[in-house]
Design a protein around this motif. Structure first.
Motif, short mmCIF file in Angstrom:
data_model
loop_
_atom_site.label_atom_id
_atom_site.label_comp_id
_atom_site.label_asym_id
_atom_site.label_seq_id
_atom_site.Cartn_x
_atom_site.Cartn_y
_atom_site.Cartn_z
N MET B 1 64.99 78.49 72.75
CA MET B 1 64.32 78.24 73.74
C MET B 1 62.48 78.50 73.42
SD MET B 1 65.39 80.69 76.79
CE MET B 1 64.92 82.26 76.38
N GLU B 2 61.52 78.08 74.02
CA GLU B 2 60.46 77.88 73.57
C GLU B 2 59.80 79.15 74.26
OE1 GLU B 2 57.94 74.12 74.74
OE2 GLU B 2 60.50 73.35 75.22
N ASN B 3 57.74 78.92 73.48
CA ASN B 3 57.66 80.18 73.65
C ASN B 3 56.71 79.85 75.96
OD1 ASN B 3 55.57 82.11 72.58
ND2 ASN B 3 53.89 80.70 72.97
N LEU B 4 56.89 78.74 75.82
CA LEU B 4 56.58 79.49 77.96
C LEU B 4 57.74 79.65 78.36
CD1 LEU B 4 55.35 78.09 80.02
CD2 LEU B 4 56.36 75.69 80.09
N ASP B 5 59.20 79.00 77.80
CA ASP B 5 60.42 80.20 78.55
C ASP B 5 59.71 81.67 78.56
OD1 ASP B 5 61.47 77.86 79.49
OD2 ASP B 5 62.14 76.74 77.17
N TYR B 6 59.66 81.98 76.63
CA TYR B 6 59.82 83.25 77.33
C TYR B 6 58.79 83.93 77.80
CZ TYR B 6 63.67 83.55 73.46
OH TYR B 6 64.48 84.03 73.23
N ALA B 7 57.96 83.41 77.86
CA ALA B 7 56.39 83.55 78.67
C ALA B 7 57.60 83.78 80.09
CB ALA B 7 55.33 82.46 78.81
N THR B 394 49.99 80.51 77.21
CA THR B 394 48.76 81.53 76.54
C THR B 394 49.61 80.17 75.24
OG1 THR B 394 47.96 82.94 74.82
CG2 THR B 394 50.86 83.18 75.14
N PRO B 395 48.00 80.62 74.36
CA PRO B 395 47.91 78.96 72.95
C PRO B 395 49.26 80.25 72.01
CG PRO B 395 45.63 80.19 72.80
CD PRO B 395 46.87 80.64 74.04
N MET B 396 48.44 81.92 71.98
CA MET B 396 49.75 82.59 71.17
C MET B 396 51.24 82.49 70.71
SD MET B 396 49.22 86.42 70.45
CE MET B 396 50.99 87.44 70.70
N PRO B 397 51.52 81.90 69.89
CA PRO B 397 53.04 81.82 70.08
C PRO B 397 53.76 83.34 69.63
CG PRO B 397 51.72 81.41 67.54
CD PRO B 397 50.85 81.83 68.71
#
Lengths: 343, 439
Positions: B1-7, B394-397
């Protein structure tokens, strides 16, 4: 209209530092008390703080909303680069807040009280440190704003500006400030031995505060942190801090003479001076990055938004402030007429 | 999963958590003041006891709702900084008003909690009313901000810039009323059946029946009435979605083909790959009627929307079905309560109580399902047709860690609160000797 918004921003910042600070400080005082004193400190805190503690923390939300609505560009930077320390602050606010309520509203008194107590105490200590570190990060001149994710790693972009000695010193300074406020406020709430206990506490935290303040500024100055340099070279800021220091003498006198309310106002006023000094030296440039100084007033919201927000704040203020004042008065947190308490 | 999915997961999880506590914190004060009023009128100590018990519940839920709300206000910025940067100046008005309403609530709660025997009786009781009213106002204001994401208004969007901002028009966006009404009623239904169910369980177990019956009666009335009003509000919402977010409506009904006189699908299994729905019950022409008030109206199907503007269909469809199903069921439960007002002997029947125990958690499930419909149904947009969710993140990984961090925090909170409530209820069944201490 912008000035009304700015006024409310600073006003809520001030009240958060004062009331939210005293609230955190109460937990710190409890943490640093001996086992026997912890007991009565706990009860005193409940009696004094209970009706108001939730209101104390809403100032933070008001501040956040004002920043977000009126100063979106500033808010954007702040929230991206302070993601981690603010998450830690949230953890602290959440855990100590619920622990405070749970320890008084749990229907059963048993071992769980142990956990509530320690969560409240540790949370009260750690949260203002992280809050201070967040502020320290904003003014520390270490933030790197870039989209070059090749050269700069996660640590460079999201950690190092708050995880350094200067930010930590700011955090500790704020925690000491909270404890100073709380212990001074609590003196008026107790008699006999307990009063002596708080007076001793107050003296101790005052000392810690002064020492930390000196270390903070000299560390900042000698390591070339811009904020500290500008602070030292600003006569108004220096004068405010100096005055705040001098006012410690009348404060001790008031405490000795048991002027319960006057000592509270005076301690509050000293904190106002310190806050004013810190902000005055650099207002409105409250983010200092490695490259530049970023003004709060950069790219502010359009006029229609600012006027709308100002009107909302005025209406809100007219509803809230009298209510809050009445609440504090009803539960004897403030008295308009000064009367030394003698049994 | 990507950053976006977790967010997105983190947002969904925290909102899902907050909504439950916010609803209870909004509605329980009303039960409390009714009981308090009865105590003032009859001086029957049972009502005092009940008021105190609910008061403790309110205090615990208020603080949990308040801290999770504080966390949320930060999280919105932390997870979706791009969204917040542009949305703030437009939709800040309901948030600033909400801040004020929340403040009023906290002040009133301070008076109410600590004012027993210290404040004049009537004033003290009145502060309880303020808690409830300002809580409901807070809820309505926040939902209005969400309405704006579904029906963006109060600005002009030219070349990627938001100009001509009108905060009042954004606040009074076309979706605010239907959404706020639906949510407020839902809060009353869910909390009311939830609280009534807990007391029904105690009656079922024959613990302190007198007190719990009084509690049950106060709580259930709100929910039974609201459950009957909810379908009307749901109809308004559906027509609103049909007009403004046709793709969401199509996803709610898993309706792939554009059709005149479209049938309503009940249940069914969605096959997103082949774009079909099987095993459903069809009610001819009903969807056209419900959405547009005309049996022959055309309902646009998912196939006629661009592929990159489709929400996840199956989740939205199942969530919608769950919500509708539970809504209908609770309406019948409400009906049974009204009948039992005439047929008093039902109160002696254990199946009567069993029914209310079983339906107790359903209202909250329906609320969660409803929010899934609203939020997942709007994807891939964060501001409908204006900003995509992926552009707001957010740009934060490393959002994975953030997700687990908040998951941990909220799980601990949820477990603790449930456990505390259990202790409260148990203590209600003991002799009321320690009650005077707390008053």
């Amino acid at each position: 209209m912008l000035y009304i918004v700015l006024f409310f921003l600073l006003f809520s910042l001030l009240l958060y530092v004062l009331l939210g600070g005293a609230d955190f400080g109460a937990g710190i005082v409890e943490l640093f008390s001996s086992a026997r004193n912890k007991e009565h400190t706990r009860d005193t805190i409940y009696r004094v703080m209970g009706p108001i503690w939730e209101a104390n923390h809403i100032w933070l939300i008001i501040m956040l909303v004002i920043l977000w609505v009126a100063f979106p560009a500033y808010f954007n930077l702040m929230i991206i680069y302070l993601h981690i320390p603010l998450s830690l602050v949230l953890l602290g606010i959440t855990l100590r807040g619920v622990a405070f309520v749970f320890r008084h509203y749990d229907a059963v008194l048993d071992k769980s009280q142990f956990w509530y107590n320690w969560l409240f105490r540790i949370g009260s200590f750690v949260t203002p440190i992280f809050l201070g570190m967040s502020f320290g990060a904003l003014i520390g001149g270490e933030i790197i704003i870039t989209e070059d994710y090749e050269t700069f790693g996660f640590y460079d972009l999201f950690m190092q500006h708050w995880l350094n000695i200067f930010a930590l010193l700011v955090g500790l300074f704020y925690a000491a400030l909270c404890a100073f406020l709380a212990s001074t406020f609590l003196i008026g709430e107790a008699d006999g031995k307990a009063r002596k206990h708080y007076a001793k506490n107050s003296a101790f935290f005052t000392l810690v505060l002064v020492v930390l303040g000196v270390i903070l500024i000299s560390y900042g100055y000698f390591t070339g942190i811009k904020f500290a340099e500008d602070f030292i070279q600003n006569p108004v800021s220096l004068a405010c801090v100096g005055l705040s220091g001098i006012l410690l003498f009348p404060l001790w006198k008031f405490i000795k003479k048991e002027y319960r309310v006057a000592s509270r106002y005076l301690a509050g006023f000293q904190v106002v001076l310190i806050l004013f000094a810190a902000l005055y030296a650099h207002f409105p440039y409250i983010i200092i990055t490695a490259e530049e100084e970023i003004s709060l007033l950069n790219n502010i919201a359009p006029e229609s938004t600012i006027s709308n927000l100002a009107i909302m704040l005025l209406i809100g203020g007219f509803v809230i402030l009298p209510g809050l004042f009445h609440l504090m008065k009803s539960f004897n947190m403030i008295k308009v007429l000064e009367k030394p308490e003698k049994d | 999963m990507e950053n976006l999915d977790y967010a997105r997961l983190q947002m969904a999880f925290t909102l899902g958590f907050h909504i439950i506590f916010a609803c209870i914190g909004m509605v329980m004060p009303f039960f409390m003041v009714v009981s308090h009023h009865k105590w003032l009128k009859t001086r029957n100590p049972i009502y005092k006891r009940l008021t105190m018990a609910w008061l403790k519940g309110v205090a615990i839920f208020f603080v949990t709702g308040a801290v999770s709300g504080t966390a949320l206000s930060f999280e919105l910025g932390m997870l979706w900084p791009e969204f917040m940067k542009h949305a703030g100046p437009i939709i800040g008005m309901p948030f600033s008003l909400e801040g004020a309403a929340f403040f009023v609530e906290a002040i009133a709660l301070g008076f109410y909690l600590y004012g027993w025997d210290k404040l004049p009786e009537k004033f003290h009781w009145f502060t309880g009313i303020i808690i409830g009213v300002s809580g409901v106002a807070s809820g309505i204001l926040v939902v209005s901000a969400n309405g704006w994401m579904n029906a963006p208004s109060g600005f002009e969007y030219i070349n990627g810039e938001f100009t001509n901002i009108d905060p009042v028009a954004a606040f009074l966006n076309p979706a605010w009323f239907t959404q706020a009404l639906h949510m407020t009623l839902a809060a009353f239904v869910a909390t009311s059946f939830g609280v009534a169910g807990i007391h029904a369980f105690q009656i079922f177990r024959k613990r302190n029946v007198e007190l719990h019956t009084k509690a049950f009666k106060i709580a259930i009335v709100f929910g039974a009435v609201a459950a009957f009003l909810q379908p009307i509000s749901g109809d308004l919402s559906a027509k609103d979605v049909a007009e403004r977010q046709p793709v969401k409506l199509a996803a709610m009904e898993a309706h792939y083909e554009t059709q005149k006189g479209a049938p309503l699908y009940i249940g069914g299994i969605v096959d997103e790959e082949n774009r079909t729905i099987s095993h459903k019950i069809e009610i001819p022409k009903a969807l056209s009627f419900l959405a547009f008030g005309d049996f022959d109206a055309e309902v646009k199907g998912l196939n006629d929307f661009p592929d990159d503007e489709l929400p996840p269909v199956a989740i939205v469809h199942y969530a919608f079905q769950t919500m509708i199903g539970i809504g209908t069921l609770l309406m019948f439960a409400g009906l049974i309560y009204f009948i039992s007002l005439r047929k008093k002997n039902w109160l002696q029947n254990k199946y009567y109580w069993l029914l209310f125990i079983v339906v107790a958690p359903l209202g909250f499930i329906a609320i969660e399902a409803g929010w899934i419909v609203t939020e997942v149904g709007r994807q891939p947009w964060i501001i409908h047709q204006i900003m995509r969710t992926e552009d707001a993140v957010t740009p934060m990984p490393g959002m994975k860690y953030s997700f687990f961090y908040y998951l941990f925090l909220y799980t601990v909170l949820a477990i603790t609160v449930t456990w505390l409530m259990n202790r409260q209820i148990k203590s209600l069944n003991q002799e009321p000797e320690d009650e005077d201490k707390t008053t």
